[in-house]
Design an enzyme around this catalytic site. Structure first.
Site, short mmCIF file in Angstrom:
data_model
loop_
_atom_site.label_atom_id
_atom_site.label_comp_id
_atom_site.label_asym_id
_atom_site.label_seq_id
_atom_site.Cartn_x
_atom_site.Cartn_y
_atom_site.Cartn_z
N HIS A 1 0.85 -1.21 0.00
CA HIS A 1 0.00 0.00 0.00
C HIS A 1 0.87 1.25 0.00
CE1 HIS A 1 -3.92 2.06 0.99
NE2 HIS A 1 -3.03 3.04 1.11
N HIS B 1 1.58 5.36 -2.15
CA HIS B 1 1.10 6.42 -3.07
C HIS B 1 2.30 7.02 -3.77
CE1 HIS B 1 -3.10 6.56 -1.57
NE2 HIS B 1 -2.52 6.03 -0.49
N GLN C 1 -9.37 9.52 -5.46
CA GLN C 1 -9.08 10.24 -4.21
C GLN C 1 -10.20 11.20 -3.80
OE1 GLN C 1 -5.71 10.90 -2.01
NE2 GLN C 1 -7.67 11.20 -0.97
N HIS D 1 -9.24 1.88 -0.04
CA HIS D 1 -9.13 2.60 1.21
C HIS D 1 -10.49 2.43 1.88
CE1 HIS D 1 -5.66 4.32 -0.70
NE2 HIS D 1 -5.36 5.02 0.36
N GLU E 1 -11.00 4.66 6.65
CA GLU E 1 -9.85 5.34 7.24
C GLU E 1 -10.39 6.51 8.05
OE1 GLU E 1 -6.91 6.88 4.52
OE2 GLU E 1 -5.46 7.24 6.11
N ASP F 1 2.39 3.30 2.90
CA ASP F 1 1.38 4.31 2.57
C ASP F 1 2.01 5.60 2.02
OD1 ASP F 1 -1.17 5.29 2.20
OD2 ASP F 1 -1.61 5.62 4.30
FE FE2 Z 1 -3.37 5.18 1.30
#
Ligand code: FE2
Length: 423
Positions: free
Chosen positions: A57, A59, A152, A210, A213, A309
């Site tokens: 995971h 970005h 996102q 996701h 979260e 992450d």
């Molecule tokens: Fe993430």
């Protein structure tokens, strides 16, 4: 004649004095004390030889952008999303590619040779998607980069988002992502999960969302994700990432939820560095840790992995691509300090993460790719304790990176000249 013979290695399962023979980029032999002719021989010196690290995971479109265009002063998830929104209009493909390639160099040096990265599909230009597809191509000789289409800004709250996501998949993005807790209502969140799982089922793709979260115990999209995985026959092909709301959920509800997740074959990826940083931000004291229930999920037979992450991006100003740092934080936050717990945390950044990514040829068995890392530690517990030095990193029988052994030179009367950190 072998291409490579690694001698006197300790393996993660505790076997010592092991030899690994490599032929044509694959492991041909795993035998105690084997001494066969080889073009190259490496004496592991009793140190730990592990399959390479895996980050399930990340970005990569945002990495190494810390401070652009400004620092996230509050350190919250929502200000991070706002900073990312300010940065996006100024992004260029070249800048994304350059930062990603630099990060991949760091990753290789740390023995991290497989990364699943989310890529923001909110921008209709799909600039970041094209940039990371280019990065995927360029790093293919040394890193398995798997991309997740990640809306996102929300799938249903933003016009055109479904179309953008589908176009990203058409371009070759590997996995279907989502962000149900960021949709306008719980109902919209559940609807986004259903729609995204149907897209994945139709296209034969994996899912990694996701999911929840949030510190809100009523954020329960993992339930819908598990249900949809079962309904659509996606068992073993779906991952819920973060799942931090589970930290705050009612215990009775969790006792019903864990068997559902286990039945559905859904994996869970926790992100310890980020969860401990971003969750509990609106608490006074006591402050919740926010990470999902890792030992309880594992005890229920669910595959749990740890991800990095973020590294130096709008959400997190720390990090260096070191999955042992991730495991180190994970075991602290989850209080997994038993010997088994520590080893489980090592698995969370190696074998369990490889399972999330469906990596082929991963491991130290005969027939697997000869892709491994020699650590300056003698077992997984020491490796995490020391965030151990990566002495050598190999991929498919090729040496990719080396770091000299770490020994501190001392200048103290009556004490040794140098000191390592192994007793
Ligand atoms: Fe993430």
């Amino acid at each position: 004649m072998l291409d490579l013979l690694v001698k006197n290695a300790t393996l993660p399962d505790g076997r010592q004095g092991m030899s690994i023979g490599v032929q044509n980029g694959r492991i041909a032999e795993v035998t105690a004390g084997l001494d066969a002719p080889a073009h190259e021989t490496l004496d592991a010196g009793g140190y730990l030889l592990s399959p390479h690290f895996v980050d399930p995971h990340f970005h990569m479109d945002a990495t190494l952008s810390y401070g652009l265009p400004r620092v996230n002063e509050s350190g919250t998830l929502l200000e991070g999303i706002a900073v990312w929104g300010e940065l996006k209009p100024t992004l260029t493909a070249d800048a994304i590619i350059e930062r990603a390639l630099t990060y991949c160099d760091w990753a290789v040096a740390k023995g991290l040779l497989a990364i699943r990265s989310h890529v923001d599909t909110s921008d209709p230009s799909l600039l970041a998607v094209d940039a990371l597809l280019e990065v995927k191509k360029r790093v293919a000789p040394y890193i398995d980069l798997q991309l997740v289409a990640f809306p996102q800004d929300g799938l249903l709250r933003t016009q055109g988002s479904v179309d953008n996501l589908k176009r990203a998949l058409d371009k070759g993005v590997d996995v279907v992502g989502g962000i149900p807790h960021f949709e306008r209502t719980s109902e919209q969140g559940a609807a986004s999960v259903k729609l995204l799982c149907e897209i994945a089922a139709t296209r034969g793709l994996l899912v990694d969302m996701h999911c929840d979260e949030s510190d809100d115990p009523l954020s329960r999209h993992i339930e819908t994700l598990a249900f949809e995985a079962q309904r659509l026959g996606l068992q073993g092909r779906v991952t819920g990432s973060h799942c931090t709301s589970m930290h705050s959920m009612d215990n009775y509800y969790v006792s019903k939820l864990l068997p559902l997740i286990a039945e559905s074959g859904v994996s869970v990826t926790a992100n310890p560095l980020i969860n401990i940083t971003l969750q509990g931000r609106q608490d006074s004291y006591p402050k919740r840790r926010g990470m999902t229930r890792v030992p309880e999920l594992m005890a229920a037979g669910i595959n749990v992995a740890f991800g990095h992450d973020c590294v130096m991006d709008p959400w997190y100003g720390m990090g260096s691509g070191d999955m042992l740092e991730v495991a180190h934080m994970g075991l602290h936050v989850a209080q997994m300090t038993s010997q088994k717990g520590i080893r489980d945390c090592f698995d969370a950044v190696t074998t369990n993460a490889a399972e999330v990514m469906h990596l082929q040829g991963y491991g130290l068995e005969v027939g697997c790719d000869a892709s491994f890392v020699l650590l300056q530690a003698r077992d997984p517990v020491e490796a995490i304790r020391l965030r151990a030095n990566r002495l050598q990193v190999w991929r498919k029988g090729q040496l990719l990176a080396e770091t000299a052994p770490v020994v501190a030179k001392l200048h103290m009367a009556g004490r040794p000249d140098g000191v390592g950190f192994l007793l």
